[in-house]
Design a protein around this motif. Structure first.
Motif: not given
Length: 498
Positions: A371-381
């Motif tokens: 998924v993507i944060g407002a600052n463009g960073d990506l996150y995954t479990g």
């Protein structure tokens, strides 16, 4: 010559040469360095890392000395020390470096430490349909929300398995009320999605009753598809395009397993069979001319024409082991993201071909998604915990260690990331990887959260022998203003990129 003469006379006189970064001593034999720190937005009581490096052309540095300016004369002689500020404020941090000749340089920077941000939440209600489950619900399952506010979730493996249900709940504000519960006859191993007409689509493990369309109002079965040419499904939440067409995969390789598309009326538009198993939730391109899906047998991504099911790319592309479960997503620039058991992968669609933009080794990310944060960073479990990646090159920015199983993160408008744990908690971490809160929910696996426009978080969790649905009200929140803030992109899990 003048510099050499001055230096020679100074050494004869035994003068120590101290050079600040901003003085005008012409850098006579002085070392030079700079420093930074992480997190970039520190808060009180959280450990910071200060790290320094010589600048280009510097004399060799033999000593590093830090003064943290906290009013307690706190210092360190390590090159890269950790330090914790106990109170918010702005502090002057001074790094002094020295070379073998005794010349020094001092670098000063201001560090602003903030108060721990407020995170006000209320666990409003928990709801159980009281169907005993024989094992954990699929962690990637997430609730979906209808236009009228009805919340739909699944009891993934009932006892017996034929009692597995799709459950509809009316949110009454302070309480929840059962609207309907429909048994689908077999194990449910994916999340539901909502069609353009408000109906519910769900896949099951059963070969003969694989895809159901349920009436969103009363839960009645509108149609069911299975049998020849279609096999049971796992980890494949159906994608729904703007015309209401449905796309999903199956869990078997051959002869009839594959990837399928249906009209809203239940007519088969096309199928791709005998080429592998598709344990993945597909994603649609912005123009909806292409649907992307992960072939778990090959361990590679496919681009398929939505009109006729022909393969868009002449060769599938990708990296990593062939492990099922990824929930595909897409960036605003059209980059496609997926996860395997060993990698997080970014793919660029070049038209006639696809190319790996980058791949990053991340252990056990397979059954989560990006998924993507407002600052463009990506996150995954992952089995490592919550991982933050740079979208440009896939480098890991930080990892928050926790125990997670198949949960897909969700990001809110304040930059907070929510991820379900295996020990009954919904973990909330800020964009710097700092723990914000652990919300206790049951005693087992907590699944993928869904964030609504008013900041309400709905999430499934295991409590004893039951699956429960939880409503959590978060103050001043809502989904992140990003292209893909949660599983399926929106509260309907449609995976539309429009």
């Amino acid at each position: 010559m003048r510099k050499i003469l001055i230096l020679f006379l100074a050494l004869l006189a035994g003068v120590s040469l101290n050079a600040c970064k901003d003085d005008d001593m012409d850098g006579l034999m002085a070392p030079a360095a700079d420093f930074n720190f992480t997190p970039l937005k520190p808060v009180e009581g959280v450990k910071m890392l200060f790290y320094a490096d010589p600048t280009e052309g510097s004399e060799k540095i033999t000593e590093w000395h830090w003064s943290f300016g906290d009013g307690k004369n706190s210092t360190s002689n390590k090159r890269n020390p950790y330090f914790t500020y106990e109170s918010p404020g702005t502090y002057e941090v001074v790094l002094t470096v020295k070379n073998a000749g005794g010349a020094t340089t001092r670098v000063t920077k201001s560090v602003t430490v903030n108060k721990i941000p407020k995170f006000n939440y209320t666990k409003v209600w928990e709801f159980s349909n009281s169907t005993p489950v024989t094992k954990l619900n699929e962690g990637s399952s997430s609730p979906v929300i209808g236009d009228d506010g009805t919340v739909y979730y699944v009891e993934g493996q009932g006892n017996p398995v034929a009692n597995s249900k799709v459950v509809a709940v009316t949110d009454l504000g302070a309480t929840a009320q059962l609207k309907w519960a429909t048994a689908v006859g077999n194990y449910i191993a994916n999340a539901p999605s909502i069609g353009t007409d408000g109906s519910i689509y769900i896949n099951t493990w059963d070969n003969t009753k694989s895809l159901y369309k349920l009436n969103g109002t009363d839960g009645s079965v509108m149609w069911m598809r299975g049998g020849s040419g279609l096999l049971g499904a796992s980890n494949t939440t159906p994608a729904v395009d703007a015309q209401g067409n449905i796309y999903h995969g199956s869990r078997y390789t051959s002869p009839n397993g594959g990837f399928f598309s249906w009209t809203p009326g239940g007519d088969k538009r096309w199928q791709i069979v005998g080429v592998g198993s598709f344990f993945s939730s597909p994603v649609l391109s912005k123009d909806e001319a292409t649907v992307y899906v992960y072939n778990a047998t090959e361990g590679k991504l496919w681009a398929v024409n939505t009109t006729d099911g022909s393969r868009k790319w002449t060769e599938s592309v990708g990296v990593g082991t062939a492990v099922h479960g990824t929930s595909l997503s897409m960036g605003a620039d059209g980059t496609i993201y997926y996860t395997t058991n060993t990698h997080v992968v970014a793919i660029t669609d070049n038209g006639a071909t696809g190319a790996v933009k980058w791949s990053t080794a991340v252990t056990g990310a397979a059954q989560s998604g990006v998924v993507i944060g407002a600052n463009g960073d990506l996150y995954t479990g992952s089995t490592l915990g919550l991982v933050c990646l740079n979208p440009a090159d896939g480098t890991i920015r930080w990892t928050y260690a926790m125990s997670s199983n198949e949960s897909v993160p969700a990001v809110d408008k304040e930059g907070r990331i929510y991820l379900g744990s295996t020990n009954g908690k919904l973990v909330v971490v800020n964009e710097e990887g700092i723990l914000v809160s652990e919300i206790p929910l049951g005693d087992g696996n907590v699944n993928s959260p869904t964030i609504t426009s008013n900041g309400t978080v709905y999430v499934e969790g295991v409590s004893g022998a039951n699956i429960k649905l939880y409503k959590i009200a978060v103050e001043d929140s809502g989904p992140a203003n990003s292209f893909w803030p949660m599983k399926g992109r929106n509260v309907k899990n449609t995976s539309q990129s429009k």
